[in-house]
Every structure is written in C-alpha cells, then in structure tokens.
Motif scaffolding. Structure first.
Motif, PDB file in Angstrom:
ATOM      1  N   ILE A 149       0.919  -1.244  -0.113  1.00 37.99           N
ATOM      2  CA  ILE A 149      -0.011   0.093   0.046  1.00 37.99           C
ATOM      3  C   ILE A 149       0.708   1.439   0.089  1.00 37.99           C
ATOM      4  O   ILE A 149       0.197   2.399  -0.099  1.00 37.99           O
ATOM      5  CB  ILE A 149      -0.848  -0.051   1.332  1.00 37.99           C
ATOM      6  N   PHE A 150       2.210   1.117   0.055  1.00 42.05           N
ATOM      7  CA  PHE A 150       3.023   2.336  -0.077  1.00 42.05           C
ATOM      8  C   PHE A 150       2.793   3.273   0.859  1.00 42.05           C
ATOM      9  O   PHE A 150       2.753   4.595   0.479  1.00 42.05           O
ATOM     10  CB  PHE A 150       3.032   2.824  -1.477  1.00 42.05           C
ATOM     11  N   ARG A 151       2.512   2.863   1.933  1.00 47.62           N
ATOM     12  CA  ARG A 151       2.441   4.214   3.128  1.00 47.62           C
ATOM     13  C   ARG A 151       2.836   3.561   4.469  1.00 47.62           C
ATOM     14  O   ARG A 151       3.173   2.381   4.807  1.00 47.62           O
ATOM     15  CB  ARG A 151       0.990   4.309   3.493  1.00 47.62           C
ATOM     16  N   GLU A 152       3.606   4.470   5.143  1.00 50.03           N
ATOM     17  CA  GLU A 152       4.374   4.188   6.244  1.00 50.03           C
ATOM     18  C   GLU A 152       3.452   3.499   7.282  1.00 50.03           C
ATOM     19  O   GLU A 152       2.272   4.166   7.711  1.00 50.03           O
ATOM     20  CB  GLU A 152       4.911   5.579   6.942  1.00 50.03           C
ATOM     21  N   PRO A 153       3.746   2.666   8.169  1.00 48.15           N
ATOM     22  CA  PRO A 153       3.007   2.051   9.141  1.00 48.15           C
ATOM     23  C   PRO A 153       2.811   3.057  10.322  1.00 48.15           C
ATOM     24  O   PRO A 153       3.775   3.659  10.880  1.00 48.15           O
ATOM     25  CB  PRO A 153       3.596   0.575   9.530  1.00 48.15           C
ATOM     26  N   PHE A 154       1.726   2.930  11.011  1.00 49.90           N
ATOM     27  CA  PHE A 154       1.295   3.575  12.398  1.00 49.90           C
ATOM     28  C   PHE A 154       1.432   2.344  13.501  1.00 49.90           C
ATOM     29  O   PHE A 154       1.572   2.875  14.655  1.00 49.90           O
ATOM     30  CB  PHE A 154       0.039   3.975  12.516  1.00 49.90           C
ATOM     31  N   VAL A 155       1.316   1.241  13.414  1.00 49.12           N
ATOM     32  CA  VAL A 155       1.707   0.120  14.144  1.00 49.12           C
ATOM     33  C   VAL A 155       2.068  -1.023  13.011  1.00 49.12           C
ATOM     34  O   VAL A 155       1.643  -1.268  12.070  1.00 49.12           O
ATOM     35  CB  VAL A 155       0.425  -0.172  14.701  1.00 49.12           C
ATOM     36  N   GLU A 156       3.176  -1.927  13.649  1.00 48.58           N
ATOM     37  CA  GLU A 156       3.483  -3.046  13.319  1.00 48.58           C
ATOM     38  C   GLU A 156       3.247  -4.311  14.246  1.00 48.58           C
ATOM     39  O   GLU A 156       3.286  -4.252  15.403  1.00 48.58           O
ATOM     40  CB  GLU A 156       4.792  -3.042  12.790  1.00 48.58           C
TER      41      GLU A 156
END
Length: 442
Positions: free
Chosen positions: A259-266
């Motif tokens: 999805i080419f977005r930085e994660p807020f949680v992993e």
C-alpha cells in the motif's frame, strides 16, 4: 459521485448449531418485515421469484448446519441477504436512508443484539461509502462515477490480467485475514475473539473516534456521528486514521505489492504470541513510523491471555527495519514477498518505494555503519529475469547504484545515499518456503 443514500449492515456470526442458525434466520426475517415489504426472493441457485412468506418459513425450518445456502429478499431499493456456508453465517441488509432514519433505534438495537449474542464481526455504514471503497471493476464504478473520476483512481491488475481499481489504497476497503473481517467504516462491532490477531487494548487506545465501548465480549467503535457524511474531509480522515491505527494494511493486502504508506503500527507473530509496536509523536498521538518519538510495545499470549505493555520514548534503531541480525556474518536483514504481476508497471513503483523506505532511514545504532543492511525481495521466478535495474538507476538519481550481479536463483545490487547503505536481493519466490528453516541470506 452519484449517491444511492442507503445504509448497509453486515453481521458475521461464529460457528452455530442448527437451532441457532434457524433462530437467527427467523430474527433476520422478522427485521425485514419490520423495515419494509418484500416483493421478490431468490433461494440458493434458483431464479428470482415473487416473494412467498410460506416458502420462506419452509426454507428456514429445513436449514442444516453444514450445507451451503443463500436467500435474498427485497423490493428493489431495499434488499436483505442471508448466506450459510459450512456452519458459518453472514447476513446483510441494504435499506433506504428514510427507513434507517425512521427505524434507527430498532435497526441499531438489532445489529448490536445479534453481534453481542453470537456475532464475530458486524458493521453499519453508508452503502455509498462501501461502494466507493470496494468496487474494483471499472464498468461497475461507471454506474456511480464519471469516466474522469475513475481515471484519477489508482489501478492494478487482477488474476485475469484485467485492469481494475486498486481498492487497497482506500480506507474503507474490506479484507479478510485468517477468517477475520477487517475494515474501517462508520460503526464497527468486534467480538473479543479478535484478540487472536489484534490485542484488545489496541482497540481501547484508539484515538480520534466518536466512541469506543465494550459490552461483555463485544467492542463497539463509532468513527463519526453521521454515516451519510462519510466523504467530508474530517470524517474521511477519521476513517483513514482508524485503519492506520489498527494496522489493517500491515496485516492484509491483496494487490501484490502493498500500500506504499508508512505504518502506524506493526505486527509480529510467533506461535501463540502477538507483538505490536505502535508509533506516536511527542503528544502521544498516532503517527507514521519514521516520525515517531514514542513507542508502545504490546505483547499478548493468545492461549494464556497474558498481556504486557511497555511505553518508551526514544529513537528508532536499525532493528526496527532489519530485525534479523547475523552477528557472525555482520548482517542485518529483512524481507518482502511481492507479486508484480498484479501491478500496472510490473512492480517498478513498488521497487522504488521499498528501496527508499529501507535506505532512507535515520537510526542511531552503532552496528548499522559496520553491518551490511540487506533487504531480500521474493518475487515470482519469471520476474527475476526482468528486474528494471537500468530504469531504477536512471530514475533514482540521488542514489548511487553498484552494478547488478546475478547468481543462480537471485540477483542483487548495493545502494548508497550519504551515510546510508543497503543491499537489495531479489530471489525466486519458489525458495520462500525454505525461509524459516534456512534463514535469510544475502
């Protein structure tokens, strides 16, 4: 967008006995008669016929637990569906806005009661919002959008090679992960069984939503006040933020390249253990990983139901990007599994995104300068022969590329940007099953 001004409710039930299936079917039918007058019906693979109360009752009485079955009733503007597959039950209602507003309390009470009694997941949302976020086929989108609007949307290919809209990029896209339904919409109902994939305290700590409430084993979340105002900018942002905070796109996506977005949680799964790392800023608000200054680590034992939480302030280290470390070989590693055949550009945009994501990092780690940072990308065998190395090098002019080297079953090159370094290794997807036993290689 041309709107239908309708509401959709969906309830997914857990495994049920024959008696419970019949009871829920009867409840479903009673709700329909209270909401609207059906005109037509369709049972299983039969053709649509005129609605028959007697036929519906006979069908309900004959329901078993392990037979595939479906029934649809409606009157054109309103429609309700009931699916049964090997004891798993799913019901759906699509009703006019006028009916929803007139029977709002009845409708909301029904969904909450059913979800509370035997539900696994339920949602209520604008039907237009559902259509916008989940309609992939271009010809279907043209029923409610102009060609110009569709042209602006992200695209991908399906398994037939047809170009479709990439709904993975939308906040209200529905995905299934290990049998659990995941989405972001106006009102959501999660049974506590969701702790098998998401630690429940993550729900409790959700920020910038209208309401979070737990009733026994049911967690209810409302994102904003009015389901019909879903496309207003503030509400659209709340919907996106909820998806990011839960980390739905970190758990599941089906477009082949992410999805080419930085994660807020992993998330990390190890046997019966789940570990999540949530990223926050100095005001303890959810934020993208690379901007984080506070970290909330949650560890949950599914079997023992033991939960631990740790909150720290600090900076990211190299392990946040390369969790596997080979001290003897002086390597730190991570990997991705991609399928570029679903991408319009055969994975070129994905390669660029992930290269920058793992190269352009700001970490305080004494090992990083000395160790070799390696990103292994597993791709289908056919794509190993057509890595767009020359195009990547010509496009990413701020990065220094070494020459492409090829060996049996893999290709790799080294990158440098300032003090940062990265080896990118492409390997046959066919070798991925050996990952856990053989370890990550460079």
């Amino acid at each position: 967008m041309q709107k239908t001004e309708r509401v959709m409710a969906t309830i997914q039930y857990r495994s049920l006995s024959k008696k419970m299936i019949q009871r829920h079917t009867q409840d479903w039918f009673v709700l329909i008669r209270l909401l609207y007058e059906p005109i037509y019906m369709k049972i299983a693979e039969e053709s649509y016929t005129q609605f028959s109360l007697i036929r519906c009752r006979e069908t309900i009485e004959q329901l078993g637990t392990h037979e595939d079955f479906s029934i649809i009733v409606g009157n054109g503007t309103n429609e309700s569906t009931f699916y049964l597959f090997e004891g798993e039950l799913l019901e759906k209602h699509i009703i006019q806005r006028k009916i929803f507003e007139e029977k709002r309390e009845l409708f909301l009470n029904y969904v909450e009661t059913q979800a509370h009694q035997k539900g696994l997941f339920a949602s209520i949302r604008s039907y237009d919002e559902y259509l916008y976020h989940n309609t992939e086929k271009i010809e279907q989108r043209l029923l409610f959008e102009t060609q110009e609007e569709v042209d602006e949307l992200p695209k991908r290919k399906n398994f037939r090679g047809e170009v479709i809209v990439d709904c993975n990029q939308f906040s209200g896209y529905d995905v299934n992960y290990r049998g659990f339904w995941l989405t972001s919409c106006w009102r959501l109902y999660f049974h506590t069984s969701y702790h098998q994939i998401i630690p429940l305290p993550l729900f409790a700590d959700i920020q910038q939503v209208e309401r979070v409430q737990q009733i026994d084993e049911l967690v209810i979340i409302e994102l904003y006040k009015d389901p019909f105002r879903w496309d207003e900018s503030a509400n659209a942002n709340y919907q996106r933020l909820f998806r990011d905070q839960i980390g739905i796109d970190q758990l599941a996506w089906d477009n082949g390249v992410g999805i080419f977005r930085e994660p807020f949680v992993e998330y990390a799964f190890n046997g019966n253990m789940i570990q999540t790392v949530q990223y926050q800023n100095d005001r303890l608000q959810p934020i993208e990983k690379k901007k984080a200054s506070h970290f909330v680590t949650r560890t949950y034992d599914i079997v023992r139901r033991h939960y631990q939480e740790k909150r720290v302030k600090g900076e990211l280290n190299a392990r946040a990007y390369f969790p596997w470390v080979d001290e003897q070989g002086m390597k730190m590693m991570n990997y991705l599994v991609l399928n570029p055949e679903y991408a319009i550009d055969e994975g070129f945009s994905a390669y660029m995104y992930y290269i920058r994501n793992y190269l352009e990092i700001n970490v305080c780690d004494e090992n990083y300068p000395e160790f070799k940072a390696i990103l292994t990308i597993y791709i289908p065998d056919d794509y190993l022969k057509k890595i767009p190395f020359k195009k990547l090098k010509e496009t990413m002019t701020d990065i220094r590329f070494s020459r492409l080297r090829q060996r049996k079953g893999k290709s790799f090159f080294d990158l440098k940007k300032g003090k940062n370094h990265l080896r990118v290794v492409f390997m046959n997807y066919s070798t991925f099953e050996q990952l856990e036993t053989r370890g990550l290689g460079g």
